[in-house]
Design a protein around this motif. Structure first.
Motif, PDB file in Angstrom:
ATOM      1  N   ASN A  43       0.855  -1.192   0.000  1.00 47.09           N
ATOM      2  CA  ASN A  43       0.000   0.000   0.000  1.00 47.09           C
ATOM      3  C   ASN A  43       0.886   1.234   0.000  1.00 47.09           C
ATOM      4  OD1 ASN A  43      -2.092   1.790   0.166  1.00 47.09           O
ATOM      5  ND2 ASN A  43      -3.005   0.888   1.989  1.00 47.09           N
ATOM      6  N   ASP A  44       1.302   1.644  -1.180  1.00 44.05           N
ATOM      7  CA  ASP A  44       2.254   2.743  -1.349  1.00 44.05           C
ATOM      8  C   ASP A  44       1.600   4.091  -1.044  1.00 44.05           C
ATOM      9  OD1 ASP A  44       4.841   3.460  -1.894  1.00 44.05           O
ATOM     10  OD2 ASP A  44       4.636   3.392  -4.065  1.00 44.05           O
ATOM     11  N   GLY A  45       2.435   5.061  -0.694  1.00 41.82           N
ATOM     12  CA  GLY A  45       1.950   6.400  -0.433  1.00 41.82           C
ATOM     13  C   GLY A  45       1.292   6.538   0.922  1.00 41.82           C
ATOM     14  N   ARG A  46       2.041   6.235   1.982  1.00 44.34           N
ATOM     15  CA  ARG A  46       1.510   6.284   3.344  1.00 44.34           C
ATOM     16  C   ARG A  46       2.021   7.524   4.064  1.00 44.34           C
ATOM     17  NH1 ARG A  46      -1.841   1.704   4.239  1.00 44.34           N
ATOM     18  NH2 ARG A  46      -2.067   2.767   6.210  1.00 44.34           N
ATOM     19  N   SER A  47       1.203   8.068   4.940  1.00 39.73           N
ATOM     20  CA  SER A  47       1.648   9.186   5.769  1.00 39.73           C
ATOM     21  C   SER A  47       2.605   8.648   6.828  1.00 39.73           C
ATOM     22  CB  SER A  47       0.455   9.857   6.449  1.00 39.73           C
ATOM     23  OG  SER A  47      -0.078   9.014   7.468  1.00 39.73           O
ATOM     24  N   MET A  48       3.388   9.548   7.387  1.00 39.34           N
ATOM     25  CA  MET A  48       4.333   9.133   8.429  1.00 39.34           C
ATOM     26  C   MET A  48       3.576   8.563   9.636  1.00 39.34           C
ATOM     27  SD  MET A  48       7.523   9.560   7.553  1.00 39.34           S
ATOM     28  CE  MET A  48       8.562   9.946   8.953  1.00 39.34           C
ATOM     29  N   ARG A  49       2.459   9.157   9.989  1.00 38.05           N
ATOM     30  CA  ARG A  49       1.687   8.672  11.136  1.00 38.05           C
ATOM     31  C   ARG A  49       1.195   7.245  10.886  1.00 38.05           C
ATOM     32  NH1 ARG A  49      -3.417  11.862  13.454  1.00 38.05           N
ATOM     33  NH2 ARG A  49      -2.058  13.487  12.704  1.00 38.05           N
ATOM     34  N   LEU A  56       5.269  -0.362  13.674  1.00 38.25           N
ATOM     35  CA  LEU A  56       5.553  -0.470  15.113  1.00 38.25           C
ATOM     36  C   LEU A  56       6.798   0.316  15.524  1.00 38.25           C
ATOM     37  CD1 LEU A  56       4.924  -4.332  15.429  1.00 38.25           C
ATOM     38  CD2 LEU A  56       3.253  -2.479  15.676  1.00 38.25           C
ATOM     39  N   VAL A  57       6.906   1.552  15.031  1.00 33.21           N
ATOM     40  CA  VAL A  57       8.042   2.421  15.349  1.00 33.21           C
ATOM     41  C   VAL A  57       7.488   3.764  15.789  1.00 33.21           C
ATOM     42  CG1 VAL A  57      10.038   3.613  14.357  1.00 33.21           C
ATOM     43  CG2 VAL A  57       9.552   1.279  13.681  1.00 33.21           C
ATOM     44  N   ASP A  58       8.102   4.372  16.817  1.00 31.94           N
ATOM     45  CA  ASP A  58       7.626   5.680  17.235  1.00 31.94           C
ATOM     46  C   ASP A  58       7.974   6.717  16.157  1.00 31.94           C
ATOM     47  OD1 ASP A  58      10.030   7.516  18.312  1.00 31.94           O
ATOM     48  OD2 ASP A  58      10.465   5.417  18.771  1.00 31.94           O
ATOM     49  N   PRO A  59       7.163   7.766  16.026  1.00 27.05           N
ATOM     50  CA  PRO A  59       7.329   8.728  14.934  1.00 27.05           C
ATOM     51  C   PRO A  59       8.724   9.371  14.835  1.00 27.05           C
ATOM     52  CG  PRO A  59       5.197   9.028  15.957  1.00 27.05           C
ATOM     53  CD  PRO A  59       5.956   8.026  16.800  1.00 27.05           C
ATOM     54  N   ALA A  60       9.344   9.701  15.961  1.00 24.41           N
ATOM     55  CA  ALA A  60      10.672  10.326  15.914  1.00 24.41           C
ATOM     56  C   ALA A  60      11.704   9.371  15.315  1.00 24.41           C
ATOM     57  CB  ALA A  60      11.103  10.770  17.304  1.00 24.41           C
ATOM     58  N   THR A  61      11.644   8.121  15.712  1.00 20.84           N
ATOM     59  CA  THR A  61      12.561   7.118  15.173  1.00 20.84           C
ATOM     60  C   THR A  61      12.271   6.873  13.699  1.00 20.84           C
ATOM     61  OG1 THR A  61      12.744   6.070  17.345  1.00 20.84           O
ATOM     62  CG2 THR A  61      13.392   4.745  15.440  1.00 20.84           C
ATOM     63  N   LEU A  62      10.998   6.852  13.341  1.00 18.59           N
ATOM     64  CA  LEU A  62      10.626   6.633  11.950  1.00 18.59           C
ATOM     65  C   LEU A  62      11.211   7.719  11.055  1.00 18.59           C
ATOM     66  CD1 LEU A  62       9.092   4.963   9.844  1.00 18.59           C
ATOM     67  CD2 LEU A  62       7.138   6.463  10.240  1.00 18.59           C
ATOM     68  N   THR A  63      11.180   8.949  11.503  1.00 22.03           N
ATOM     69  CA  THR A  63      11.735  10.051  10.700  1.00 22.03           C
ATOM     70  C   THR A  63      13.199   9.792  10.381  1.00 22.03           C
ATOM     71  OG1 THR A  63      10.176  11.641  11.627  1.00 22.03           O
ATOM     72  CG2 THR A  63      12.193  12.535  10.662  1.00 22.03           C
ATOM     73  N   LYS A  64      13.959   9.352  11.362  1.00 23.67           N
ATOM     74  CA  LYS A  64      15.381   9.050  11.144  1.00 23.67           C
ATOM     75  C   LYS A  64      15.561   7.893  10.167  1.00 23.67           C
ATOM     76  CE  LYS A  64      16.555  10.685  15.732  1.00 23.67           C
ATOM     77  NZ  LYS A  64      16.863  10.307  17.088  1.00 23.67           N
ATOM     78  N   ILE A  65      14.734   6.868  10.317  1.00 16.74           N
ATOM     79  CA  ILE A  65      14.825   5.707   9.427  1.00 16.74           C
ATOM     80  C   ILE A  65      14.479   6.114   7.995  1.00 16.74           C
ATOM     81  CG2 ILE A  65      13.847   3.441   8.881  1.00 16.74           C
ATOM     82  CD1 ILE A  65      13.379   3.095  11.941  1.00 16.74           C
TER      83      ILE A  65
END
Length: 135
Positions: A43-49, A56-65
């Motif tokens: 499912n391409d085109g997903r928001s960061m949230r 299963l990653v917190d938003p701050a960590t996801l941004t770095k990834i």
């Protein structure tokens, strides 16, 4: 502690994560990066949230990834066509190729896990775990 359900679930999770980490090591990607690739492949085109919740990653960590994955050319950011203030994450061609190369890793892990249990017991366990998860 071995009788506590939460401990048993955490132990199984740790073991499966370690196995998956070892399988992904030759490609130099983490379990979290692989989950992102897999999520976007279906499912391409997903928001960061949305992506943070699904992988299963917190938003701050996801941004770095995601920053690293953009730098590696695996994903890219684009504005949401419905809300230009939002950014969506998309799988790049390189990310698609890598995901296609690695998707057998999940099948292999799934087969190994099912073989430890039997098909019927694996289905029962999946059903039980779905019942515990609160969405």
């Amino acid at each position: 502690m071995e009788e506590q359900l939460a401990y048993l679930i955490a132990s199984v999770n740790r073991q499966l994560e370690e196995e998956l980490t070892e399988s992904l090591r030759p490609e130099g990607i983490s379990v979290e990066q692989f989950r992102i690739l897999t999520t976007l492949a279906s499912n391409d085109g997903r928001s960061m949230r949305d992506l943070a919740e699904l992988v299963l990653v917190d938003p701050a960590t996801l941004t770095k990834i995601i920053d690293r994955m953009v730098a590696d050319g695996l994903v890219y950011r684009a504005p949401d066509p419905d809300d230009r203030r939002k950014v969506l994450i998309f799988l790049s061609n390189r990310g698609t190729v890598l995901h296609d190369k690695l998707k057998g890793v999940l099948r292999t892990q799934q087969r190994a896990l099912v073989s430890r249990l039997t098909e019927k017991r694996a289905e029962e366990l999946a059903s039980l775990l779905r019942g515990v998860i609160s969405f």
